[in-house]
Design a protein around this motif. Structure first.
Motif, PDB file in Angstrom:
ATOM      1  N   UNK A 128       4.415   5.746  -5.017  1.00  0.00           N
ATOM      2  CA  UNK A 128       5.020   5.417  -6.307  1.00  0.00           C
ATOM      3  C   UNK A 128       6.518   5.201  -6.199  1.00  0.00           C
ATOM      4  N   UNK A 129       6.932   4.465  -5.197  1.00  0.00           N
ATOM      5  CA  UNK A 129       8.333   4.098  -5.154  1.00  0.00           C
ATOM      6  C   UNK A 129       8.474   2.740  -4.509  1.00  0.00           C
ATOM      7  N   UNK A 130       9.456   1.994  -4.972  1.00  0.00           N
ATOM      8  CA  UNK A 130       9.681   0.648  -4.461  1.00  0.00           C
ATOM      9  C   UNK A 130      10.631   0.725  -3.277  1.00  0.00           C
ATOM     10  N   UNK A 182       9.409 -19.973   2.278  1.00  0.00           N
ATOM     11  CA  UNK A 182       9.419 -20.850   1.106  1.00  0.00           C
ATOM     12  C   UNK A 182       9.850 -22.257   1.460  1.00  0.00           C
ATOM     13  N   UNK A 202       3.924   1.502  -1.101  1.00  0.00           N
ATOM     14  CA  UNK A 202       4.615   1.635  -2.389  1.00  0.00           C
ATOM     15  C   UNK A 202       3.698   2.220  -3.440  1.00  0.00           C
ATOM     16  N   UNK A 203       2.445   1.790  -3.440  1.00  0.00           N
ATOM     17  CA  UNK A 203       1.550   2.291  -4.481  1.00  0.00           C
ATOM     18  C   UNK A 203       1.098   3.709  -4.195  1.00  0.00           C
ATOM     19  N   UNK A 204       1.068   4.063  -2.924  1.00  0.00           N
ATOM     20  CA  UNK A 204       0.680   5.418  -2.583  1.00  0.00           C
ATOM     21  C   UNK A 204       1.737   6.424  -3.015  1.00  0.00           C
ATOM     22  N   UNK A 236       0.832  -1.206   0.000  1.00  0.00           N
ATOM     23  CA  UNK A 236       0.000   0.000   0.000  1.00  0.00           C
ATOM     24  C   UNK A 236       0.866   1.256   0.000  1.00  0.00           C
TER      25      UNK A 236
END
Lengths: 317, 132
Positions: free
Chosen positions: A245-247, A262, A241-243, A239
């Motif tokens: 716009x950066x990883x 895993x 990151x999408x807000x 959330x």
């Protein structure tokens, strides 16, 4: 039969003697009471504000208990005294009351124990630390007084010039012998301690606990399991990151968590058989690899070193 | 190679007037192919929003575990001037709008350290000097 009679006569004699002694004792007490000194002493004792009031209460209670106890004993020892009369019953009741009070005081006293111990300690030490005051000694002698004054002045000047730090002379404290066992043995192996603590909560030991304990089995709801927490954390990250716009970079912790999720952490018993080994092995190596098994990295490093040394030899030749 | 198509869905669309651009989150569904290149995505996004491809800047694409879906970000600038003004240099270099530096990073750092030793106008001399 004759023996019994002699025993009887002997006890009677002793009884009479004790009686006489007690009577004299009582007379003495009564006489003392009349004198004023006794009154003064009692009054002085009752107005001590310095002690711990809890202890004075305890003293009073114990005294009352003893008095009542002696009264009951006297009633019992006199022949032809009924023990169910009203006065004895009241005495026994009072005894029970005082007993409960004393027992109630005990936990309070436990809490105060530290303070009391400190008080006792300091009182003991003060006797040793009371010393003569050397400065007062100097003033008495006339001849030495001036010399000492000059000396002190000179000393003060020196000190003012050099500004030597003189630490404060504190009261010396008792040396305590108690020290940690761990630190006595040497360094504390932190890793080992950590592993041991984890082993206590391993599955195997929990199974044993469940089997042999009487406590009811507790079942926790699985809402706050690690999986849901991880899920929530992951969703939060996405959330963010999408807000903005950066990883965000993947921290070491996250990478390890991903790896762990895993791998198959199945709940087979075979996976957890060796969890509690720490507690039972004496030379636990921490589950490290066996001798001779080098990781790929160390192998690479060794090869590099080897090649370097070979090169150096060749270039020298 | 199969000619399977991919679908693009945009989420969280926002028109950022301060930076004179439109920004959004891009979801790419590519069930039959491997993950897409940024070029393809730029073309598709430009098509969707009726602009030219050079005004679209895509970045930050991550493919979900198992494949089939990727998520990333896209920015569409009003004009190329605004793009040059606001976009970071590396993204412009990726698209070819700006040329990257030619000198190597190591050389730049060494040069800087050489200049540190000298004060004033002599720095210019050191600038062009080569390492002994």
């Amino acid at each position: 039969m004759a023996d019994q009679e002699t025993i009887r006569s002997r006890t009677l004699k002793q009884y009479k003697e004790i009686n006489e002694q007690l009577r004299e004792f009582l007379k003495g007490i009564l006489q003392l009471e009349k004198t004023s000194l006794f009154h003064d002493q009692i009054q002085s004792n009752s107005t001590d504000s310095g002690g711990v009031s809890l202890l004075s209460i305890k003293n009073d209670l114990l005294l009352q208990y003893l008095i009542n106890l002696v009264a009951v004993m006297s009633r019992r020892s006199t022949p032809n005294q009924t023990l169910t009369s009203a006065s004895t019953r009241s005495m026994i009741l009072r005894l029970c009351e005082i007993r409960t009070f004393i027992e109630k005081i005990r936990p309070i006293e436990q809490k105060l124990q530290y303070q009391l111990d400190k008080l006792l300690k300091t009182n003991v030490d003060q006797q040793l630390t009371f010393r003569a005051n050397m400065e007062n000694f100097d003033q008495d002698v006339n001849g030495n007084q001036e010399a000492n004054e000059n000396k002190t002045e000179g000393e003060e000047e020196e000190e003012a010039k050099a500004k030597i730090y003189r630490p404060p002379k504190l009261v010396p404290v008792e040396y305590n012998e108690d020290f940690d066992d761990k630190k006595e043995k040497g360094t504390v192996n932190k890793r080992l301690e950590h592993l041991k603590r984890r082993a206590y909560h391993s599955d195997i030991l929990q199974e044993y606990k469940e089997r042999y304990s009487d406590a009811p089995e507790e079942v926790y709801n699985s809402e706050r399991s690690r999986f849901t927490q991880q899920n929530r954390a992951y969703k939060e990250k996405i959330a963010y990151e999408e807000e903005y716009l950066k990883r965000l970079p993947q921290t070491k912790r996250e990478r390890l968590q991903l790896q762990r999720s895993m791998t198959n952490n199945g709940n087979d018993i075979m996976d957890h058989l060796h969890d509690a080994d720490v507690l039972f092995d004496d030379n636990f190596n921490g589950g490290k690899k066996k001798k001779g098994k080098m990781s790929r990295q160390t192998k690479k490093k060794m090869e590099k070193k080897k090649n370097k040394s070979i090169k150096r030899l060749k270039s020298r030749k | 190679m199969s000619d399977s198509s991919f679908t693009i869905r945009t989420r969280k669309f926002k028109s950022n007037r301060l930076l004179s651009r439109r920004q959004m989150v891009v979801d790419v569904l590519h069930s039959d192919r491997a993950s897409l290149s940024k070029k393809d995505i730029r073309e598709k996004v430009a098509q969707l929003y009726r602009t030219t491809t050079d005004l679209v800047f895509c970045f930050g694409f991550n493919t979900n575990f198992g494949g089939g879906k990727s998520t990333g970000f896209a920015l569409i600038y009003d004009t190329l001037d605004f793009a040059k003004k606001f976009e970071p240099r590396y993204r412009l270099a990726r698209q070819g709008v700006v040329e990257p530096k030619k000198t190597a990073r190591k050389q730049r750092k060494e040069r800087k350290n050489r200049m540190k030793k000298v004060r004033g106008t002599k720095k210019a001399a050191v600038k062009d000097a080569k390492k002994k």
